[in-house]
Design a protein around this motif. Structure first.
Motif, mmCIF file in Angstrom:
data_model
loop_
_atom_site.group_PDB
_atom_site.id
_atom_site.type_symbol
_atom_site.label_atom_id
_atom_site.label_comp_id
_atom_site.label_asym_id
_atom_site.label_seq_id
_atom_site.Cartn_x
_atom_site.Cartn_y
_atom_site.Cartn_z
ATOM 1 N N GLY A 92 0.783 -1.235 0.000
ATOM 2 C CA GLY A 92 0.000 0.000 0.000
ATOM 3 C C GLY A 92 0.805 1.270 0.000
ATOM 4 N N SER A 93 2.099 1.201 -0.380
ATOM 5 C CA SER A 93 2.951 2.392 -0.328
ATOM 6 C C SER A 93 2.627 3.421 -1.395
ATOM 7 C CB SER A 93 4.424 1.985 -0.453
ATOM 8 O OG SER A 93 4.824 1.207 0.644
ATOM 9 N N GLY A 94 1.981 3.009 -2.484
ATOM 10 C CA GLY A 94 1.676 3.972 -3.536
ATOM 11 C C GLY A 94 1.604 3.315 -4.896
ATOM 12 N N LEU A 95 1.879 4.131 -5.918
ATOM 13 C CA LEU A 95 1.841 3.693 -7.312
ATOM 14 C C LEU A 95 3.254 3.402 -7.799
ATOM 15 C CD1 LEU A 95 -0.471 6.604 -8.422
ATOM 16 C CD2 LEU A 95 -1.139 4.222 -8.726
ATOM 17 N N ALA A 96 3.367 2.427 -8.699
ATOM 18 C CA ALA A 96 4.658 2.136 -9.334
ATOM 19 C C ALA A 96 4.415 1.682 -10.759
ATOM 20 C CB ALA A 96 5.430 1.080 -8.561
ATOM 21 N N MET A 97 5.406 1.931 -11.610
ATOM 22 C CA MET A 97 5.405 1.420 -12.981
ATOM 23 C C MET A 97 6.237 0.146 -12.995
ATOM 24 S SD MET A 97 4.673 2.270 -16.368
ATOM 25 C CE MET A 97 4.858 4.035 -16.745
ATOM 26 N N LEU A 98 5.577 -0.981 -13.282
ATOM 27 C CA LEU A 98 6.262 -2.264 -13.221
ATOM 28 C C LEU A 98 5.949 -3.109 -14.443
ATOM 29 C CD1 LEU A 98 5.674 -3.152 -9.457
ATOM 30 C CD2 LEU A 98 7.876 -2.627 -10.511
ATOM 31 N N ALA A 99 6.846 -4.045 -14.735
ATOM 32 C CA ALA A 99 6.683 -4.921 -15.887
ATOM 33 C C ALA A 99 5.521 -5.877 -15.679
ATOM 34 C CB ALA A 99 7.971 -5.714 -16.117
ATOM 35 N N SER A 100 4.847 -6.183 -16.773
ATOM 36 C CA SER A 100 3.698 -7.083 -16.699
ATOM 37 C C SER A 100 4.100 -8.477 -16.246
ATOM 38 C CB SER A 100 2.994 -7.150 -18.055
ATOM 39 O OG SER A 100 3.889 -7.581 -19.065
ATOM 40 N N PHE A 101 5.343 -8.903 -16.525
ATOM 41 C CA PHE A 101 5.745 -10.238 -16.087
ATOM 42 C C PHE A 101 5.858 -10.325 -14.570
ATOM 43 C CE2 PHE A 101 10.064 -8.400 -16.799
ATOM 44 C CZ PHE A 101 10.660 -8.691 -15.589
ATOM 45 N N MET A 102 5.862 -9.158 -13.871
ATOM 46 C CA MET A 102 5.853 -9.132 -12.417
ATOM 47 C C MET A 102 4.451 -8.954 -11.854
ATOM 48 S SD MET A 102 9.156 -6.689 -11.713
ATOM 49 C CE MET A 102 8.975 -6.837 -9.943
ATOM 50 N N THR A 103 3.636 -8.159 -12.511
ATOM 51 C CA THR A 103 2.357 -7.765 -11.929
ATOM 52 C C THR A 103 1.161 -8.573 -12.418
ATOM 53 O OG1 THR A 103 1.997 -6.103 -13.668
ATOM 54 C CG2 THR A 103 3.192 -5.397 -11.693
ATOM 55 N N GLY A 104 1.327 -9.334 -13.520
ATOM 56 C CA GLY A 104 0.190 -9.993 -14.150
ATOM 57 C C GLY A 104 -0.662 -10.817 -13.202
ATOM 58 N N PRO A 161 2.168 -13.462 -23.918
ATOM 59 C CA PRO A 161 2.722 -14.300 -22.851
ATOM 60 C C PRO A 161 1.698 -14.675 -21.782
ATOM 61 C CG PRO A 161 4.192 -12.480 -23.352
ATOM 62 C CD PRO A 161 2.924 -12.213 -24.090
ATOM 63 N N TYR A 162 1.913 -15.843 -21.193
ATOM 64 C CA TYR A 162 0.983 -16.371 -20.196
ATOM 65 C C TYR A 162 0.848 -15.477 -18.969
ATOM 66 C CZ TYR A 162 5.374 -17.915 -18.057
ATOM 67 O OH TYR A 162 6.641 -17.949 -17.518
ATOM 68 N N TRP A 163 1.846 -14.611 -18.713
ATOM 69 C CA TRP A 163 1.769 -13.784 -17.516
ATOM 70 C C TRP A 163 0.834 -12.572 -17.661
ATOM 71 C CZ3 TRP A 163 6.799 -14.410 -19.801
ATOM 72 C CH2 TRP A 163 7.174 -13.397 -20.669
ATOM 73 N N LEU A 164 0.353 -12.323 -18.883
ATOM 74 C CA LEU A 164 -0.563 -11.207 -19.072
ATOM 75 C C LEU A 164 -1.927 -11.543 -18.483
ATOM 76 C CD1 LEU A 164 0.208 -10.105 -22.739
ATOM 77 C CD2 LEU A 164 1.001 -9.038 -20.621
ATOM 78 N N PRO A 165 -2.530 -10.626 -17.692
ATOM 79 C CA PRO A 165 -3.863 -10.900 -17.148
ATOM 80 C C PRO A 165 -4.912 -10.833 -18.246
ATOM 81 C CG PRO A 165 -3.197 -8.650 -16.639
ATOM 82 C CD PRO A 165 -1.994 -9.337 -17.268
ATOM 83 N N ASN A 166 -5.867 -11.742 -18.153
ATOM 84 C CA ASN A 166 -7.004 -11.746 -19.093
ATOM 85 C C ASN A 166 -6.556 -11.764 -20.537
ATOM 86 O OD1 ASN A 166 -8.894 -11.455 -16.911
ATOM 87 N ND2 ASN A 166 -8.329 -9.289 -16.828
ATOM 88 N N ARG A 167 -5.496 -12.543 -20.832
ATOM 89 C CA ARG A 167 -4.973 -12.511 -22.197
ATOM 90 C C ARG A 167 -5.935 -13.161 -23.182
ATOM 91 N NH1 ARG A 167 -0.303 -17.018 -23.257
ATOM 92 N NH2 ARG A 167 -1.397 -18.824 -22.432
ATOM 93 N N GLY A 168 -6.840 -13.983 -22.701
ATOM 94 C CA GLY A 168 -7.819 -14.588 -23.596
ATOM 95 C C GLY A 168 -8.961 -13.674 -23.899
#
Length: 303
Positions: free
Chosen positions: A233-245, A296-303
């Motif tokens: 809950g520290s705030g907002l960050a810009m992160l790679a989808s392979f980490m956040t998916g 890539p499989y790590w993307l959320p809702n890729r289907g």
């Protein structure tokens, strides 16, 4: 002399620094090297080298021609190696390097499947975030996440790597959801250390590019730690989808400003152009490309 042979001769001269040294490496006389260089320059209509009795220097056009020749020769050598080695089964020690976070999530978990497919291959993985010299360190392959510059390495794009701005639902409930990039100035951000180019966040607003150089009271020099801080809950960050998916998929993180964000730092496999692409390297690169796929499989809702 055919064009490709002339290119190889020219590159040998530039790399060896003299006609005499090049002639020794090629096993032909200096007079033949000099004559063939002159014929090449005549055909091109340009001076590639300034030559004296003791030394040579490469002209500006010669330097550009050398870079192109190296790429062409590497492509030809790779094509010939692919044919000549295609009948051989992958075997032997495969030495690779990959960045820490990506290796933990998306390289090492797939190794058992690869070994099952190719049981005669053994793998040595070096996990670190520095840029290794593949030739000097005897490595076959590196996974790199970057906009690659021209170099002596051959690169194959394995997957896209979109980045997004994320935060927890609780944080966004407390602080509000930013509606445009300028709203980020009113939010808590978790970023890399000052001066890191990854802190320049890229957007398109009203068909115009906008770059925000972010500043933060919380800076961290590790992507996993940034992710942990955001999940807390520290705030907002810009992160790679392979980490956040997976966290976006589960609802623990929510992306914001997706319609404005323009961030994609592709994932590549790179290997030395001076080395034939052996069956074990080709098999591993093909395996990763199949495993990740264009979506890539790590993307959320890729289907």
């Amino acid at each position: 002399m055919d064009t490709l042979t002339a290119m190889r001769l020219y590159c040998a001269v530039v790399e060896n620094g003299s006609l005499a040294a090049a002639s020794r490496s090629l096993g032909i006389s200096p007079s033949v090297v000099s004559k063939q260089l002159s014929r090449l320059e005549d055909r091109l209509g340009a001076r590639l080298l300034n030559r004296t009795t003791r030394r040579i220097s490469v002209t500006e056009v010669g330097s550009a021609y050398f870079d192109r020749c190296k790429r062409i020769i590497a492509d030809v050598d790779e094509a010939e190696a692919a044919v000549s080695l295609s009948h051989l089964a992958p075997r032997g020690l495969l030495k690779i390097t990959a960045p820490t976070t990506f290796a933990h999530r998306h390289v090492t978990p797939h190794l058992p499947q690869f070994i099952e497919l190719y049981p005669e291959v053994s793998i040595q993985v070096q996990v670190h975030d520095r840029i290794a010299d593949l030739v000097d360190e005897g490595l076959d392959l590196a996974i790199r996440i970057a906009h690659l510059k021209d170099s002596s390495l051959i690169a194959r794009r394995l997957a896209p790597n979109h980045r997004s701005i994320v935060a927890t639902p609780d944080y966004l409930k407390r602080r509000g959801i930013p509606e445009c990039p300028d709203d980020l100035l009113e939010h808590d951000l978790v970023t890399w250390g000052d001066g890191n180019p990854i802190n320049d966040w890229h957007f398109v607003v009203n068909d115009r590019e906008q770059v925000i150089r972010t500043r933060s009271t919380v800076t961290i020099n590790n992507g996993d730690s940034i992710l942990a801080a955001v999940l807390a809950g520290s705030g907002l960050a810009m992160l790679a989808s392979f980490m956040t998916g997976e966290y976006v998929q589960s609802g623990r993180l929510l992306p914001v400003l997706d319609e404005f964000v323009r961030e994609d730092v592709p994932i590549y496999a790179v290997y030395p152009s001076t080395r034939h692409l052996s069956p074990k390297v080709r098999a591993f690169v093909d395996f990763l490309a199949r495993t990740y796929g264009p979506a890539p499989y790590w993307l959320p809702n890729r289907g």
